[in-house]
Design a protein around this motif. Structure first.
Motif, PDB file in Angstrom:
ATOM      1  N   ILE A 189     -78.960 -62.762 -24.588  1.00 39.37           N
ATOM      2  CA  ILE A 189     -79.828 -63.739 -24.825  1.00 39.37           C
ATOM      3  C   ILE A 189     -80.591 -63.387 -26.105  1.00 39.37           C
ATOM      4  O   ILE A 189     -80.923 -64.033 -26.695  1.00 39.37           O
ATOM      5  N   THR A 206     -86.386 -72.886 -22.623  1.00 44.42           N
ATOM      6  CA  THR A 206     -84.884 -72.919 -22.374  1.00 44.42           C
ATOM      7  C   THR A 206     -84.465 -71.484 -22.000  1.00 44.42           C
ATOM      8  O   THR A 206     -83.728 -71.224 -21.124  1.00 44.42           O
ATOM      9  N   THR A 207     -85.010 -70.509 -22.704  1.00 44.44           N
ATOM     10  CA  THR A 207     -84.626 -69.073 -22.637  1.00 44.44           C
ATOM     11  C   THR A 207     -85.146 -68.547 -21.324  1.00 44.44           C
ATOM     12  O   THR A 207     -84.634 -67.896 -20.567  1.00 44.44           O
ATOM     13  N   GLN A 258     -81.810 -68.093 -14.435  1.00 40.20           N
ATOM     14  CA  GLN A 258     -80.329 -68.169 -14.016  1.00 40.20           C
ATOM     15  C   GLN A 258     -79.564 -67.185 -13.862  1.00 40.20           C
ATOM     16  O   GLN A 258     -78.615 -67.012 -12.965  1.00 40.20           O
ATOM     17  N   GLN A 259     -79.680 -66.095 -14.792  1.00 40.25           N
ATOM     18  CA  GLN A 259     -78.783 -64.799 -14.852  1.00 40.25           C
ATOM     19  C   GLN A 259     -78.933 -63.688 -13.891  1.00 40.25           C
ATOM     20  O   GLN A 259     -78.503 -63.001 -13.287  1.00 40.25           O
ATOM     21  N   LYS A 308     -82.684 -69.817 -18.503  1.00 39.93           N
ATOM     22  CA  LYS A 308     -81.666 -69.008 -18.669  1.00 39.93           C
ATOM     23  C   LYS A 308     -81.713 -67.732 -18.017  1.00 39.93           C
ATOM     24  O   LYS A 308     -80.949 -67.378 -17.521  1.00 39.93           O
ATOM     25  N   TRP A 309     -82.870 -67.203 -18.401  1.00 40.62           N
ATOM     26  CA  TRP A 309     -83.099 -65.830 -17.881  1.00 40.62           C
ATOM     27  C   TRP A 309     -83.156 -65.664 -16.408  1.00 40.62           C
ATOM     28  O   TRP A 309     -82.447 -65.107 -15.679  1.00 40.62           O
ATOM     29  N   GLU A 364     -79.017 -63.822 -29.191  1.00 37.43           N
ATOM     30  CA  GLU A 364     -79.004 -65.364 -29.361  1.00 37.43           C
ATOM     31  C   GLU A 364     -80.252 -65.983 -29.999  1.00 37.43           C
ATOM     32  O   GLU A 364     -80.302 -66.818 -30.985  1.00 37.43           O
ATOM     33  N   GLU A 402     -91.988 -74.426 -16.026  1.00 36.69           N
ATOM     34  CA  GLU A 402     -90.509 -73.966 -15.585  1.00 36.69           C
ATOM     35  C   GLU A 402     -90.777 -73.283 -14.029  1.00 36.69           C
ATOM     36  O   GLU A 402     -89.930 -73.519 -13.291  1.00 36.69           O
TER      37      GLU A 402
END
Length: 423
Positions: A73, A339-340, A346-347, A343-344, A76, A357
């Protein structure tokens, strides 16, 4: 006359060299001495070469699995922000020692991932760069207030909250029902019902990691009255001996039914009669166990959980010696974007530090688990940083005593006496 011409010619040549060579400096060692004095005056200053093209050095401390996700991440985000980065992952158990040494030597990186409770400590040392003067000041207001308060000091913001992971008390709903409870225990009588049910079923009552001093402390603070070292110490002033005796009796009753693990506690989301029906863990551990289960989701045990007063939070900071503060703030802004953040989460299952969020993911969790209604993710007191300095020192100081009690090597009375009689 001839000699005079030679002197004039030499002066002209010397002047030409000076004009054509802007880097030429007659001060020589005097300039180097001045730079050394600057370095001594600002111990947090970076020893790196001040090259505008130098990559950002980012220092973190994570497990190998977590770092693998973070690395992907981070790269990216760096590409999207047109920033070049170097990542360094230190061992979590030696991280603070490494940071203290590097900060004192002025060899720290540009961006460091800190436990949020450590931010004030490093800010007071002069090792951090205030974020108020960066582009991050615009997005700081979107972060969770309870986390942002942990990174404030002296009127400035010194860290950008990145994520957090609360400690929880979780239980299988079927076990609570068999014990005659409709929710998690609130008082001594309800805990007694649970212990009686565990004895009747011939199973341990609760699992916890004996080496996680913040997890075991979180459970002790959940009992009524609070039995963690910092709370027990205060009873010298409050003299609530009656309540204290009730807590001691409850601890002694539960202790034989505690299942101890040397690592993160396992908790099955299935209704396994042979499993332990309750657990103290981080929320991320519960979510990971749930996701890893191969059982049909519709047949999973309904899990009750509530947050405890301890949470693990991390923030990204810019070091005072960084010559890349602008690039660092851009990269951090990307790492804490909506967004990040999702994503973090979820991982790695660590909750996002952005309020919008967090609200979104909290609604989903309410649909999957029976969470205590109306409970915040954070302690009721907003003065978290001021309260943690003293209490964490006592947690560390008496961790061995907590372990001895959990193992049954000492009684609850001995645990309490050892704390109250220690200066």
């Amino acid at each position: 006359m001839k000699r005079r011409h030679q002197v004039v010619l030499f002066a002209v040549l010397l002047l030409s060299l000076t004009i054509l060579s802007p880097s030429f400096d007659f001060r020589g060692s005097q300039l180097n001495q001045e730079r050394d004095q600057e370095k001594d005056a600002f111990p947090g200053s970076s020893s790196r070469n001040e090259d505008a093209q130098a990559p950002l050095e980012i220092v973190v401390a994570m497990s190998d699995e977590e770092f693998q996700a973070f690395q992907k991440i981070a790269k990216e985000v760096a590409a999207s922000q047109l920033v070049e980065i170097n990542l360094r992952n230190e061992k979590p158990d030696t991280y603070k020692h490494v940071l203290d040494l590097e900060f004192s030597l002025g060899e720290n990186g540009d961006v460091v991932l800190l436990d949020s409770e450590e931010v004030q400590y490093y800010a007071q040392k002069g090792y951090l760069y205030p974020l108020n003067g960066t582009t991050l000041s615009k997005s700081l207001g979107d972060t969770v207030v309870g986390l942002r308060g942990m990174t404030e000091w002296n009127g400035y913001q010194w860290g950008m909250p990145f994520d957090f992971d609360p400690y929880i008390l979780a239980a299988q709903s079927s076990f609570l029902k068999r014990a005659g409870l409709e929710s998690l225990p609130r008082n001594k009588d309800q805990w007694v019902k649970l212990t009686q049910q565990a004895v009747a079923e011939g199973t341990p009552l609760i699992t916890m990691n004996i080496n996680d001093m913040y997890g075991t402390n979180a459970w002790l603070n959940h009992l009524e009255p609070k039995m963690a070292p910092d709370q027990v110490k205060r009873t010298q002033i409050d003299s609530q001996t009656g309540n204290l005796q009730q807590g001691i009796q409850l601890m002694n009753q539960i202790q034989p039914l505690i299942k101890l693990e040397s690592t993160n506690s396992e908790f099955s989301p299935t209704a396994d009669q042979n499993g332990t029906p309750m657990v103290i863990s981080l929320l991320s551990q519960l979510l990971s166990a749930d996701q890893a289960s191969a059982v049909d989701k519709d047949s999973l045990e309904r899990i009750f959980f509530e947050t405890l007063e301890t949470l693990n939070s991390r923030s990204l900071v810019i070091t005072a010696g960084s010559v890349e503060a602008e690039e660092a703030s851009r990269w951090i802004e990307g790492m804490t974007s909506a967004t990040t953040q999702l994503k973090w989460y979820q991982q790695v299952n660590r909750l996002p530090a952005k309020q919008q969020e967090l609200d979104l993911e909290s609604e989903k969790l309410v649909g999957r688990y029976d969470m205590t209604k109306g409970q915040s993710w954070f302690p009721t007191t907003q003065d978290v940083p001021a309260a943690t300095t003293e209490s964490h020192a006592l947690i560390t100081r008496f961790h061995k005593k907590v372990q001895q009690f959990l193992k049954g090597e000492i009684t609850a009375n001995q645990y309490v006496d050892s704390i109250r009689t220690t200066n």
